[in-house]
Scaffold this motif. Structure first.
Motif, mmCIF file in Angstrom:
data_model
loop_
_atom_site.group_PDB
_atom_site.id
_atom_site.type_symbol
_atom_site.label_atom_id
_atom_site.label_comp_id
_atom_site.label_asym_id
_atom_site.label_seq_id
_atom_site.Cartn_x
_atom_site.Cartn_y
_atom_site.Cartn_z
ATOM 1 N N ARG A 120 0.830 -1.219 0.000
ATOM 2 C CA ARG A 120 0.000 0.000 0.000
ATOM 3 C C ARG A 120 0.857 1.258 0.000
ATOM 4 N N LYS A 121 1.926 1.235 0.791
ATOM 5 C CA LYS A 121 2.790 2.399 0.846
ATOM 6 C C LYS A 121 3.510 2.617 -0.487
ATOM 7 N N ALA A 122 3.943 1.514 -1.186
ATOM 8 C CA ALA A 122 4.612 1.658 -2.475
ATOM 9 C C ALA A 122 3.674 2.239 -3.520
ATOM 10 N N GLU A 123 2.437 1.775 -3.517
ATOM 11 C CA GLU A 123 1.459 2.288 -4.466
ATOM 12 C C GLU A 123 1.192 3.764 -4.216
ATOM 13 N N GLU A 124 1.101 4.141 -2.982
ATOM 14 C CA GLU A 124 0.875 5.551 -2.665
ATOM 15 C C GLU A 124 2.066 6.405 -3.094
ATOM 16 N N GLN A 125 3.277 5.886 -2.965
ATOM 17 C CA GLN A 125 4.478 6.621 -3.372
ATOM 18 C C GLN A 125 4.517 6.826 -4.873
ATOM 19 N N ARG A 126 4.163 5.758 -5.644
ATOM 20 C CA ARG A 126 4.154 5.865 -7.100
ATOM 21 C C ARG A 126 3.137 6.892 -7.566
ATOM 22 N N LYS A 127 1.966 6.876 -6.953
ATOM 23 C CA LYS A 127 0.934 7.835 -7.327
ATOM 24 C C LYS A 127 1.373 9.255 -7.010
ATOM 25 N N LEU A 128 2.036 9.441 -5.913
ATOM 26 C CA LEU A 128 2.502 10.771 -5.550
ATOM 27 C C LEU A 128 3.527 11.289 -6.551
ATOM 28 N N GLN A 129 4.459 10.406 -6.959
ATOM 29 C CA GLN A 129 5.459 10.812 -7.949
ATOM 30 C C GLN A 129 4.814 11.156 -9.284
ATOM 31 N N LEU A 130 3.867 10.317 -9.726
ATOM 32 C CA LEU A 130 3.175 10.566 -10.994
ATOM 33 C C LEU A 130 2.415 11.890 -10.942
ATOM 34 N N GLU A 131 1.754 12.152 -9.887
ATOM 35 C CA GLU A 131 0.996 13.396 -9.742
ATOM 36 C C GLU A 131 1.934 14.591 -9.761
ATOM 37 N N LYS A 132 3.069 14.467 -9.103
ATOM 38 C CA LYS A 132 4.045 15.547 -9.074
ATOM 39 C C LYS A 132 4.576 15.831 -10.476
ATOM 40 N N LEU A 191 2.474 20.339 -16.571
ATOM 41 C CA LEU A 191 1.382 21.281 -16.798
ATOM 42 C C LEU A 191 1.854 22.705 -16.564
ATOM 43 N N LEU A 192 2.604 22.922 -15.536
ATOM 44 C CA LEU A 192 3.110 24.258 -15.256
ATOM 45 C C LEU A 192 4.042 24.746 -16.363
ATOM 46 N N LYS A 193 4.833 23.844 -16.882
ATOM 47 C CA LYS A 193 5.748 24.188 -17.972
ATOM 48 C C LYS A 193 4.991 24.589 -19.228
ATOM 49 N N GLN A 194 3.971 23.836 -19.567
ATOM 50 C CA GLN A 194 3.169 24.150 -20.759
ATOM 51 C C GLN A 194 2.451 25.479 -20.611
ATOM 52 N N VAL A 195 1.925 25.743 -19.438
ATOM 53 C CA VAL A 195 1.205 27.004 -19.246
ATOM 54 C C VAL A 195 2.141 28.185 -19.425
ATOM 55 N N ARG A 196 3.354 28.080 -18.898
ATOM 56 C CA ARG A 196 4.303 29.175 -19.037
ATOM 57 C C ARG A 196 4.694 29.371 -20.509
ATOM 58 N N GLN A 197 4.879 28.267 -21.251
ATOM 59 C CA GLN A 197 5.243 28.358 -22.666
ATOM 60 C C GLN A 197 4.136 29.009 -23.477
ATOM 61 N N GLN A 198 2.902 28.635 -23.209
ATOM 62 C CA GLN A 198 1.773 29.205 -23.949
ATOM 63 C C GLN A 198 1.634 30.709 -23.657
ATOM 64 N N GLU A 199 1.896 31.092 -22.380
ATOM 65 C CA GLU A 199 1.815 32.519 -22.070
ATOM 66 C C GLU A 199 2.869 33.299 -22.848
ATOM 67 N N GLU A 210 -5.686 25.100 -23.516
ATOM 68 C CA GLU A 210 -4.276 24.793 -23.340
ATOM 69 C C GLU A 210 -4.099 23.677 -22.335
ATOM 70 N N THR A 211 -4.889 23.707 -21.273
ATOM 71 C CA THR A 211 -4.798 22.639 -20.268
ATOM 72 C C THR A 211 -5.174 21.311 -20.871
ATOM 73 N N GLU A 212 -6.251 21.364 -21.671
ATOM 74 C CA GLU A 212 -6.649 20.101 -22.302
ATOM 75 C C GLU A 212 -5.573 19.616 -23.238
ATOM 76 N N GLY A 213 -4.937 20.564 -23.940
ATOM 77 C CA GLY A 213 -3.877 20.162 -24.873
ATOM 78 C C GLY A 213 -2.711 19.554 -24.137
ATOM 79 N N ASP A 214 -2.347 20.146 -23.002
ATOM 80 C CA ASP A 214 -1.247 19.599 -22.220
ATOM 81 C C ASP A 214 -1.556 18.214 -21.738
ATOM 82 N N MET A 215 -2.775 18.011 -21.324
ATOM 83 C CA MET A 215 -3.154 16.684 -20.846
ATOM 84 C C MET A 215 -3.080 15.687 -21.995
#
Length: 1032
Positions: A848-860, A866-874, A929-934
Motif C-alpha cells: 500500500r505504501k509503495a502504491e501511494e508513493q508511485r501515485k505521488l510521484q506521478l501526480e508531481k 502542466l506548469l511548464k506548458q502554461v508558461r510556454q503558452q503565455e 491549453e490545459t486540455e492540450g497539455d493533458m
C-alpha cells in the motif's frame, strides 16, 4: 363657725352632731329660701365623710364613708346644681376614690364656668393639678399650681409643696429644693418637707449631699417621730448600712402609725427585704406578700413583686415566681434584670424557646450586659454550639473592656466548645488562659518529668502519687485551687484526645493528689489503662474509685464492661445490675450495658439455642427500648435496638435506624460510633449488596489498621467471588496480626477457591493456569504450616479438616497439569496464527505504501509538466500579440480612436462588455491549453499509434476552428473591435482563414517540434483580432 372650732379642737362628735342637725328635714323645710348656708352644711358633711373614707383601711368601712359623702353632695346639688363648692367637693371625693376621670370632669365644670371668679377658683385649680399629677402629667400640673399661686399669693404652703413635688418628678432637683425651702419658711413645722428635701439631697449623687439629706431626714424625725414616710426612708438608709435591727424597729413603728395602703406597702417591703438579706425566706415571703396586698396595682409600687418573685424562685415555685416577674415587666418592659430572671425560670420550666427569646431581647436592650450574654451562651450550648461560642466571646470581650476579671467558668466553657468542635489548638489556648500560672505549666511545658519506671512497676505508675510528694520535698509548690480543678481535668481530657496520655496521666494524678475523692480522674486513668490493654490495672483503678463511692454508677458500669471483656459474664451481669440499682433505674448507661450483656449472651456459641437465643434477644430489645423512652436521642440504645432487629431478619427497619444514627452521630467529636457503620455494612451484606461501607469505616475510624474490619471486607470480596481482592485484604490483615492463624486459614481457602474457579472455566489462558498452580502451591504450604502448629486446637482448627484441604489442593495440582499442557498448546497455536497474520499485515502495508508513493510521484510529474506548458503558452501568446500590434497601420488606430470618442459612454460600455468577453475567451483559451497539455502527456505515455491519433485530432481541431472564425468575427464586431478593412473582407472568409493559417505557420517555424495540438486554442485566441488578420 361653731362646728369648725369643735373640729379644730378634735371634738369630732360635737362637730358631726351640729352639722347633722343643720341638715335635718325640719331645717330644710323651715329655711327653704336659705340656700348657701344649707349647701355649706351639706358640703362640710360630705368633706368630712370623704376624709374618713380616705384614711380608713378597711374596705367595707371605707365604702360606707364614701356612700355617705356621695349622698350629702347629691343633696347639696339638688338645692343648686351650679354651686362650685359642691362640684369641688365631689371632685375631692372622686379623687379619694381613685376615679381620676370623673374627678377631672367635676373640677373642669367649675373652671369652665364663664364667671370670672370661677375660672380662677383656687380649690378647683388645686384639685385639677392633683389629678394631672396622679396621671403623670407633671408639667401641666405645675402650670395649674403656678396659676393658683398667682391668683392667691398668700395661699397655704401646700401649694408650694405641690410645686416642689412637680419639680422633683420632672428631675429639676434644685428648683424643687428651693420650693421646699420656701415652704419651710412659711410653715417651719411641716415634717414632710424635711423628708422631701433630704430625698432630693440623696439624688444629687454626692457624698456630702447624701449626708446633708440624712441630717434633714433626722431633723424631720425629731420634729415628728411618727411620720410614716420619714420612718420608711430612715429604714431604707439603715438597710443599706446593714443595721437590720433598726430597720425592723422603724418599719414596725411606721406600720403602727400609718393607715395609708401605699405607705404600709413600703413599710412591709423594707421589713421583708431585711429578712430576705438575712436568709429568712419564710418571713421575707410573708412580708413581701403583705406588701403586695397593700398596694392596689404594680404600677403604684412594683418592688415587692420583684422580691416576692425572688423568694418564690428560691422555694421552687416557678409558676408563681414567673407571674410576679411578669408584673414587674409590665411596669418596666425593658428591665434587663427582670428579663434575665424570667429567662432562667423558662429554662427551669423546660420552655427553651421562650427562654432564648427573652435572653436575646435582654442582649438587644443592653448590649453591654455581659451577664446576659453569659446566660444566653449557657442556654445555647446544647442546641447551637456556634451561637453559644459567639455569646461567650462577647461576654468575655465586655468583661475585659470594662476592666473586670473574666471568670474561670466562662473560659472553661469556651474551651469545651472548641474541644467539641475539634478546634484543639484554640481549646488548649483557652484552657491555659483559664488555668493561669501553676505547677501544671511545668508538666505541660516539659520542664518537670515523671521519673522513669521499670516494667515491674509500670502497672502501678498510674496510682502512684509519691512523685508529687518528692516535688514538695524539693521545694516546688504543688498547689491546685478548687475552682481550677474542672478546667485542669478538661485540659487533661484534651491531651488524652491528642494521644498525649503521659501528660494527661500526670494531670489526672495531680488532681487526685490534691483532691483524692475526685472519681472522674480515677475513671480516666482506668480508660487509659484499658486502651493499653492493661485490663487488670484498669480494674484496680476502678476499685479505688469505688472506695470513694461504692454506689458510683459510672464506676460500676465501667467495671462491668471490663469484667465482660475478661469473659467473666456472671460478675459483669451483677455489676451492671448494681449500677442500675444505684440510680433507681435512671442510669441509661447501666441499662444499656445490661442490654448488651443479653445480646452477647444470645450469640455465645457454647450455649446457643433457639429458645435461649430468642429470650436473650427479646430482653435486650426491651432494655434498649426502655432507654429510648427515657432518652429518645440516645445513639447507643438506637444502635442496639437496630442490631436486635437485624438479628431477627428485619433488615429494612434496622437499616433505616442505622442510617439515622449514622447521620446524627456525624460531626460530634465525643460520639465516635464506628459500630453503626459496621452494622450498616452487615445489613447491606446480608441483603446481597456488597458495598464499600467496610472500606469507609476502616479508613474513617481505624486508619486501615483494624484486622477485624479487614476480615469483614475480605468476606465481602469472597462472597462477591473476587478471590484475588479477598487474598490481598487477608494478607494486609496478616501483616498487622502475624499470630492470627484464622487469617492464614482464610487466605488458604481464598487461594484454593480461586484455583478451583479458574480450572472450571471453559476458556483459560496459560498465564491463568500458571497463576492457579502457584496459588495452589501457596495454599498447600499455608495449610501444611497450620497442620504443624502446636496451638492448633487453641485456635479452633480441626486437623482432619486441614488435611482434607491439603489433599484437595494436591488433587487440583494434578488436574492443573493437564490444563496447563492444553493451555500451552493453544497458546503456541495462537502465537503462530498471530505471527502469520502479522506478516500478512506487514506485506499489505508495504504494498500500500509503495502504491501511494508511485501515485505521488506521478501526480508531481503531471503538475510540473502542466506548469511548464502554461508558461510556454503565455510566452507564445505575448509574442503573437506584439506581432499583431506592430503590423497594424496608424491610420486605422486613429480612426478607431475617433469612433470611440464619438460613441461616448455607450461605446465605453460596449468596450467593457468586450473586455469581459475577451476575458471569457482567454479563460477558454487557458482551458484549451490545459486540455492540450493533458493530451500531450497522454501521447507521451502511449506508443506511436497513439501519437498519430493525436495528430489526426489536431487536424480535426483546425477544421473546427475555421467554422468558429466567423462567429468570433461577429463577436468582435459587436464589441466594436473590428476595423473597416475587416468589414470589406467579410464576404471572403476563406481568404481570412488562409491568412491566419499562414500566420500560424510562420509562428510555428520558430518552434522545433510538434505544436499541432496547440493550434486550436491559439487560433481561437487569434479570433479576437480580425483586423490584424486582414492586414496580414
Amino acid at each position: 363657725m361653731v362646728q369648725r372650732e369643735y373640729f379644730k379642737q378634735g371634738k369630732v362628735d360635737q362637730f358631726r352632731q351640729i352639722l347633722e342637725e343643720g341638715s335635718s328635714p325640719e331645717i330644710d323645710e323651715y329655711y327653704a329660701d336659705v340656700k348657701y348656708e344649707r349647701i355649706a352644711i351639706l358640703n362640710a358633711l360630705g368633706a368630712y365623710y370623704s376624709y374618713l373614707g380616705k384614711v380608713e383601711t378597711k374596705q367595707r368601712e371605707k365604702d360606707d364613708h364614701f356612700i355617705l359623702a356621695t349622698q350629702y353632695y347629691n343633696k347639696a346639688s339638688r338645692i343648686d346644681m351650679h354651686e362650685p363648692s359642691t362640684w369641688i367637693g365631689k371632685g375631692q371625693l372622686l379623687l379619694a376614690k381613685g376615679d381620676l376621670d370623673q374627678a377631672s370632669a367635676a373640677f373642669k365644670i367649675v373652671l369652665d364656668d364663664n364667671r370670672d371668679d370661677n375660672r380662677d377658683n383656687v380649690p378647683a385649680l388645686l384639685g385639677q393639678a392633683c389629678v394631672l399629677f396622679n396621671r403623670g402629667r407633671y408639667s401641666d400640673s405645675l402650670e395649674l399650681y403656678k396659676r393658683a399661686l398667682q391668683v392667691h399669693p398668700h395661699c397655704p404652703a401646700s401649694v408650694r409643696f405641690g410645686i416642689g413635688l412637680c419639680r422633683y418628678k420632672m428631675g429639676q432637683f434644685e428648683k424643687a429644693r428651693q420650693a421646699f425651702k420656701r415652704v419651710l419658711q412659711i410653715q417651719k413645722v411641716l415634717r414632710l418637707l424635711w423628708h422631701w428635701e433630704s430625698w432630693i439631697c440623696k439624688q444629687m449623687k454626692a457624698a456630702d449631699e447624701t449626708w446633708k439629706g440624712m441630717e434633714k431626714m433626722q431633723k424631720a424625725f425629731e420634729i415628728y417621730p411618727y411620720c410614716a414616710m420619714a420612718l420608711n426612708y430612715l429604714a431604707n438608709h439603715f438597710f443599706f448600712t446593714g443595721q437590720h435591727f433598726l430597720v425592723e424597729q422603724l418599719t414596725e413603728t411606721a406600720l403602727a402609725v400609718s393607715s395609708h395602703g401605699l405607705m404600709k406597702s413600703h413599710s412591709y417591703y423594707n421589713l421583708a427585704r431585711s429578712y430576705h438579706s438575712k436568709g429568712d425566706y419564710e418571713k421575707a415571703g410573708m412580708y413581701y406578700m403583705a406588701s403586695v396586698k397593700e398596694c392596689n396595682k404594680p404600677h403604684d409600687f412594683v418592688l415587692p413583686y420583684f422580691g416576692l418573685g425572688q423568694v418564690q424562685l428560691k422555694w421552687g415555685d416557678f409558676k408563681s415566681s414567673l407571674s410576679n416577674f411578669e408584673k414587674v415587666l409590665e411596669v418596666y418592659p425593658e428591665n434587663c434584670e427582670t428579663l434575665k430572671v424570667i429567662g432562667h425560670i423558662y429554662v427551669q420550666l423546660s420552655q427553651t424557646e421562650k427562654a432564648l427569646e427573652v435572653l436575646r431581647k435582654a442582649t438587644k436592650i443592653d448590649p453591654r450586659d455581659a451577664q446576659a450574654f453569659l446566660e444566653l451562651g449557657e442556654l445555647l450550648i446544647q442546641s447551637d454550639a456556634g451561637a453559644a461560642l459567639d455569646a461567650f466571646r462577647t461576654a468575655r470581650g465586655l468583661l475585659k473592656k470594662n476592666g473586670g476579671e473574666v471568670p474561670i467558668e466562662l473560659l472553661n466553657n469556651i474551651g469545651v466548645i472548641h474541644f467539641e468542635r475539634g478546634e484543639f489548638e484554640l481549646a488548649e489556648q483557652t484552657f491555659r488562659e483559664a488555668l493561669g500560672d501553676g505547677v501544671w505549666l511545668s508538666f505541660l511545658d516539659g520542664k518537670v518529668h515523671s521519673p522513669p519506671v521499670d516494667s515491674d512497676a509500670s502497672s502501678r505508675q498510674y496510682n502512684d502519687l509519691q512523685f508529687f510528694r518528692r516535688l514538695e520535698e524539693e521545694g516546688i509548690a504543688v498547689d491546685l485551687p478548687w475552682d481550677k480543678v474542672t478546667t485542669l481535668f478538661n485540659h487533661a481530657r484534651l491531651l488524652e484526645q491528642l494521644h498525649d496520655t503521659e501528660k494527661a496521666s500526670i494531670l489526672y494524678k495531680l488532681i487526685l493528689f490534691k483532691f483524692p475523692d475526685y472519681i472522674d480522674a480515677y475513671l480516666r486513668l482506668a480508660a487509659i489503662a484499658k486502651a493499653r490493654n492493661n485490663t487488670q490495672l484498669s480494674i484496680e483503678l476502678i476499685g479505688d474509685a469505688l472506695k470513694v463511692n461504692n454506689r458510683c454508677p459510672n464506676a460500676l458500669s465501667t467495671l462491668g464492661t471490663l469484667e465482660l471483656k475478661s469473659d467473666d459474664w456472671l460478675k459483669a451481669k451483677d455489676t451492671f445490675r448494681a449500677a442500675r440499682e444505684a440510680t433507681d433505674g435512671k442510669d441509661s448507661y447501666a441499662t444499656l450495658a445490661l442490654g448488651n450483656w443479653n445480646y452477647y449472651a444470645a450469640l455465645r456459641s457454647e450455649k446457643r439455642g433457639p429458645k435461649l437465643e430468642a429470650t436473650h434477644l427479646e430482653k435486650a430489645k426491651e432494655l434498649y427500648t426502655k432507654v429510648l423512652v427515657q432518652h429518645p436521642s440516645n445513639f447507643y440504645a438506637a444502635n442496639g435496638a437496630a442490631v436486635v432487629l437485624a438479628e431477627k431478619g428485619q433488615f429494612d427497619v434496622s437499616k433505616d435506624i442505622f442510617t439515622q444514627v449514622q447521620e446524627a452521630a456525624s460531626g460530634n467529636i465525643f460520639v465516635q460510633m464506628p459500630d453503626v457503620w459496621i452494622n450498616l455494612a452487615h445489613v447491606y451484606f446480608a441483603q446481597g449488596h456488597f458495598a464499600l461501607a467496610y472500606q469507609n469505616c476502616l479508613r474513617k475510624f481505624y486508619y486501615n489498621t483494624d484486622t477485624q474490619v479487614l476480615l469483614y471486607l475480605a468476606r465481602t470480596h469472597y462472597e462477591a467471588e473476587q478471590w484475588q481482592d479477598c487474598k490481598k485484604t487477608l494478607l494486609r490483615a496478616i501483616h498487622l496480626a502475624p499470630s492470627n492463624y484464622t487469617l492464614r486459614f482464610d487466605a488458604g481457602v481464598a487461594m484454593q477457591k480461586f484455583s478451583m474457579f479458574t480450572l472450571q472455566k471453559t476458556k483459560k489462558t496459560a498465564d491463568e493456569v500458571r497463576l492457579t498452580v502457584a496459588e495452589l502451591k501457596n495454599a498447600v504450604r499455608v495449610f501444611s504450616q497450620l497442620s504443624t502448629a502446636s496451638s492448633l486446637h487453641y485456635h479452633g482448627f480441626d486437623e482432619k479438616k486441614i488435611e482434607t484441604h491439603v489433599g484437595y489442593c494436591k488433587h487440583l495440582l494434578d488436574a492443573a497439569k493437564v490444563h496447563h499442557e492444553a493451555a500451552e498448546r493453544e497458546e503456541q497455536q495462537n502465537r503462530q496464527r498471530l505471527e502469520l497474520a502479522r506478516q500478512v499485515s506487514l506485506a499489505e502495508e508495504a504494498r500500500r505504501k509503495a502504491e501511494e508513493q508511485r501515485k505521488l510521484q506521478l501526480e508531481k510529474r503531471k503538475q510540473e509538466d502542466l506548469l511548464k506548458q502554461v508558461r510556454q503558452q503565455e510566452e507564445d501568446f505575448k509574442r503573437i500579440k506584439e506581432q499583431w500590434r506592430s503590423t497594424e497601420p496608424a491610420s486605422k488606430r486613429k480612426e478607431r480612436l475617433q469612433m470611440e470618442d464619438e460613441d461616448g459612454r455607450g461605446e465605453k460600455r460596449r468596450r467593457k462588455g468586450g473586455k469581459r468577453r475577451k476575458r471569457d475567451k482567454k479563460s477558454r483559451y487557458e482551458m484549451d491549453e490545459t486540455e492540450g497539455d493533458m493530451m500531450d502527456d497522454h501521447g507521451e505515455m502511449e506508443d506511436d499509434d497513439a501519437y498519430m491519433n493525436n495528430q489526426d485530432g489536431a487536424n480535426q481541431i483546425n477544421d473546427q476552428e475555421d467554422d468558429r472564425a466567423d462567429n468570433n468575427a461577429h463577436v468582435l464586431a459587436a464589441a466594436g473591435l473590428e476595423d473597416s478593412d475587416a468589414e470589406d473582407d467579410a464576404g471572403a472568409p476563406s481568404s481570412n482563414i488562409n491568412r491566419r493559417r499562414r500566420a500560424w505557420s510562420e509562428s510555428d517555424d520558430d518552434e522545433p517540434s510538434g505544436r499541432q495540438l496547440e493550434a486550436s486554442p491559439t487560433r481561437e485566441n487569434s479570433a479576437e483580432f480580425p483586423g490584424s488578420d486582414g492586414e496580414a
